[in-house]
Design a protein around this motif. Structure first.
Motif, PDB file in Angstrom:
ATOM      1  N   GLY A   6       0.815  -1.214   0.000  1.00 10.81           N
ATOM      2  CA  GLY A   6       0.000   0.000   0.000  1.00 10.81           C
ATOM      3  C   GLY A   6       0.840   1.252   0.000  1.00 10.81           C
ATOM      4  O   GLY A   6       0.920   1.979  -0.987  1.00 10.81           O
ATOM      5  N   VAL A   7       1.518   1.501   1.100  1.00 11.16           N
ATOM      6  CA  VAL A   7       2.259   2.750   1.267  1.00 11.16           C
ATOM      7  C   VAL A   7       3.435   2.843   0.289  1.00 11.16           C
ATOM      8  O   VAL A   7       3.614   3.852  -0.385  1.00 11.16           O
ATOM      9  N   VAL A   8       4.229   1.798   0.196  1.00  7.88           N
ATOM     10  CA  VAL A   8       5.443   1.849  -0.629  1.00  7.88           C
ATOM     11  C   VAL A   8       5.133   2.089  -2.111  1.00  7.88           C
ATOM     12  O   VAL A   8       5.739   2.980  -2.722  1.00  7.88           O
ATOM     13  N   PRO A   9       4.203   1.350  -2.744  1.00  9.98           N
ATOM     14  CA  PRO A   9       3.941   1.627  -4.162  1.00  9.98           C
ATOM     15  C   PRO A   9       3.393   3.030  -4.419  1.00  9.98           C
ATOM     16  O   PRO A   9       3.777   3.686  -5.393  1.00  9.98           O
ATOM     17  N   VAL A  10       2.522   3.514  -3.550  1.00 11.08           N
ATOM     18  CA  VAL A  10       1.957   4.860  -3.720  1.00 11.08           C
ATOM     19  C   VAL A  10       3.056   5.908  -3.556  1.00 11.08           C
ATOM     20  O   VAL A  10       3.189   6.827  -4.381  1.00 11.08           O
ATOM     21  N   LEU A  11       3.847   5.770  -2.523  1.00 15.12           N
ATOM     22  CA  LEU A  11       4.940   6.704  -2.286  1.00 15.12           C
ATOM     23  C   LEU A  11       5.949   6.651  -3.433  1.00 15.12           C
ATOM     24  O   LEU A  11       6.463   7.698  -3.858  1.00 15.12           O
ATOM     25  N   ALA A  12       6.220   5.467  -3.952  1.00 18.15           N
ATOM     26  CA  ALA A  12       7.159   5.333  -5.075  1.00 18.15           C
ATOM     27  C   ALA A  12       6.678   6.121  -6.292  1.00 18.15           C
ATOM     28  O   ALA A  12       7.469   6.823  -6.928  1.00 18.15           O
ATOM     29  N   VAL A  13       5.394   6.039  -6.611  1.00 19.14           N
ATOM     30  CA  VAL A  13       4.862   6.784  -7.765  1.00 19.14           C
ATOM     31  C   VAL A  13       5.013   8.280  -7.541  1.00 19.14           C
ATOM     32  O   VAL A  13       5.435   9.015  -8.447  1.00 19.14           O
ATOM     33  N   LEU A  14       4.703   8.752  -6.348  1.00 15.60           N
ATOM     34  CA  LEU A  14       4.828  10.188  -6.062  1.00 15.60           C
ATOM     35  C   LEU A  14       6.279  10.650  -6.136  1.00 15.60           C
ATOM     36  O   LEU A  14       6.578  11.709  -6.705  1.00 15.60           O
ATOM     37  N   LEU A  15       7.196   9.867  -5.591  1.00 13.61           N
ATOM     38  CA  LEU A  15       8.611  10.242  -5.624  1.00 13.61           C
ATOM     39  C   LEU A  15       9.179  10.176  -7.041  1.00 13.61           C
ATOM     40  O   LEU A  15       9.953  11.058  -7.441  1.00 13.61           O
ATOM     41  N   ILE A  16       8.807   9.166  -7.791  1.00 13.72           N
ATOM     42  CA  ILE A  16       9.273   9.048  -9.176  1.00 13.72           C
ATOM     43  C   ILE A  16       8.734  10.198 -10.008  1.00 13.72           C
ATOM     44  O   ILE A  16       9.450  10.766 -10.829  1.00 13.72           O
ATOM     45  N   ARG A  17       7.482  10.573  -9.793  1.00 13.29           N
ATOM     46  CA  ARG A  17       6.920  11.714 -10.510  1.00 13.29           C
ATOM     47  C   ARG A  17       7.717  12.981 -10.213  1.00 13.29           C
ATOM     48  O   ARG A  17       8.024  13.760 -11.099  1.00 13.29           O
ATOM     49  N   GLY A  18       8.069  13.184  -8.957  1.00 15.34           N
ATOM     50  CA  GLY A  18       8.864  14.352  -8.587  1.00 15.34           C
ATOM     51  C   GLY A  18      10.235  14.347  -9.244  1.00 15.34           C
ATOM     52  O   GLY A  18      10.699  15.367  -9.747  1.00 15.34           O
ATOM     53  N   ARG A  19      10.866  13.197  -9.259  1.00 15.17           N
ATOM     54  CA  ARG A  19      12.202  13.077  -9.883  1.00 15.17           C
ATOM     55  C   ARG A  19      12.127  13.301 -11.387  1.00 15.17           C
ATOM     56  O   ARG A  19      12.964  14.009 -11.964  1.00 15.17           O
ATOM     57  N   LEU A  20      11.138  12.715 -12.043  1.00 14.45           N
ATOM     58  CA  LEU A  20      10.987  12.903 -13.481  1.00 14.45           C
ATOM     59  C   LEU A  20      10.658  14.356 -13.815  1.00 14.45           C
ATOM     60  O   LEU A  20      11.121  14.891 -14.835  1.00 14.45           O
ATOM     61  N   SER A  21       9.882  15.004 -12.970  1.00 16.59           N
ATOM     62  CA  SER A  21       9.567  16.413 -13.159  1.00 16.59           C
ATOM     63  C   SER A  21      10.834  17.260 -13.076  1.00 16.59           C
ATOM     64  O   SER A  21      11.023  18.201 -13.860  1.00 16.59           O
ATOM     65  N   GLN A  22      11.715  16.938 -12.139  1.00 11.92           N
ATOM     66  CA  GLN A  22      12.991  17.642 -12.023  1.00 11.92           C
ATOM     67  C   GLN A  22      13.840  17.428 -13.279  1.00 11.92           C
ATOM     68  O   GLN A  22      14.452  18.371 -13.785  1.00 11.92           O
ATOM     69  N   GLN A  23      13.884  16.199 -13.754  1.00  9.39           N
ATOM     70  CA  GLN A  23      14.650  15.914 -14.975  1.00  9.39           C
ATOM     71  C   GLN A  23      14.089  16.678 -16.159  1.00  9.39           C
ATOM     72  O   GLN A  23      14.847  17.186 -16.992  1.00  9.39           O
ATOM     73  N   LEU A  24      12.780  16.760 -16.246  1.00 10.80           N
ATOM     74  CA  LEU A  24      12.156  17.501 -17.342  1.00 10.80           C
ATOM     75  C   LEU A  24      12.513  18.992 -17.255  1.00 10.80           C
ATOM     76  O   LEU A  24      12.795  19.623 -18.279  1.00 10.80           O
ATOM     77  N   ALA A  25      12.501  19.534 -16.057  1.00 14.01           N
ATOM     78  CA  ALA A  25      12.859  20.947 -15.870  1.00 14.01           C
ATOM     79  C   ALA A  25      14.309  21.200 -16.275  1.00 14.01           C
ATOM     80  O   ALA A  25      14.626  22.248 -16.857  1.00 14.01           O
ATOM     81  N   LEU A  26      15.204  20.271 -15.993  1.00 13.86           N
ATOM     82  CA  LEU A  26      16.613  20.422 -16.359  1.00 13.86           C
ATOM     83  C   LEU A  26      16.822  20.301 -17.861  1.00 13.86           C
ATOM     84  O   LEU A  26      17.830  20.795 -18.379  1.00 13.86           O
ATOM     85  N   ALA A  27      15.911  19.645 -18.536  1.00 18.96           N
ATOM     86  CA  ALA A  27      16.042  19.430 -19.989  1.00 18.96           C
ATOM     87  C   ALA A  27      15.594  20.640 -20.803  1.00 18.96           C
ATOM     88  O   ALA A  27      15.586  20.584 -22.020  1.00 18.96           O
ATOM     89  N   LYS A  28      15.189  21.719 -20.162  1.00 22.51           N
ATOM     90  CA  LYS A  28      14.719  22.917 -20.890  1.00 22.51           C
ATOM     91  C   LYS A  28      15.856  23.625 -21.577  1.00 22.51           C
ATOM     92  O   LYS A  28      16.929  23.732 -21.231  1.00 22.51           O
TER      93      LYS A  28
END
Length: 180
Positions: free
Chosen positions: A158-180
């Motif tokens: 429950g907690v781990v998969p949900v938290l993983a999606v939120l953390l991965i989304r944050g990391r991917l968002s950071q990578q996207l921002a750096l790719a500008k």
């Protein structure tokens, strides 16, 4: 970041998940026996999720994870109207998997139909948005599978998969921002 900025950020993020917060509080602390309490929580959460989803689409486009949770609650609300066994299976029998599958479904639609993609961030390169969205789709699909597989364990399924999606989304968002 100041305390005021942190508080403001927290409240904005909490507003994105307001129906889920109300659902969980009602299900955990509401009146009545466990089954009736959770069925009522799904009804309330589903009713709150509908206008909330409309508000999110109008005011906070790109908040796809929160919209996926709204979809989960709306389906749960419908199931609560149909059958106590169906809502019990949806909420307890499958663990966090239905919520993550709902997030995946919204993410797939966002990837295919929105210029913000599943990642939910504006970017000048649509291919970068699509690439990051594909990674987030993969992560949310795997998280739904793990949640279903480990549904008997509230932490690992429950907690781990949900938290993983939120953390991965944050990391991917950071990578996207750096790719500008």
């Amino acid at each position: 970041m100041s305390i005021r900025q942190l508080s403001h950020s927290y409240l904005i993020h909490a507003a994105a998940f307001a129906p889920a917060i109300a659902f969980l509080l009602w299900g955990r602390f509401g009146p009545g026996d466990t089954g009736a309490r959770w069925a009522a929580a799904y009804l309330a959460g589903g009713l709150l999720a509908l206008p909330h989803a409309a508000w999110m689409l109008k005011r906070r486009a790109g908040s796809w994870i929160a919209l996926g949770v709204d979809l989960y609650l709306a389906i749960g609300g419908l199931l609560a109207l149909v059958s106590a066994q169906a809502v019990d299976l949806w909420g307890r029998g499958y663990g966090a998997a239905p919520a993550l599958a709902s997030v995946f479904a919204i993410g797939l639609a966002a990837t295919l139909l929105s210029p913000l993609g599943f990642i939910g961030e504006p970017h000048p390169d649509p291919e970068q948005v699509r690439r990051m969205s594909a990674w987030l789709l993969l992560a949310s699909g795997l998280a739904a599978g793990v949640a279903l597989w480990l549904r008997a364990d509230p932490l690992l399924g429950g907690v781990v998969p949900v938290l993983a999606v939120l953390l991965i989304r944050g990391r991917l968002s950071q990578q996207l921002a750096l790719a500008k």
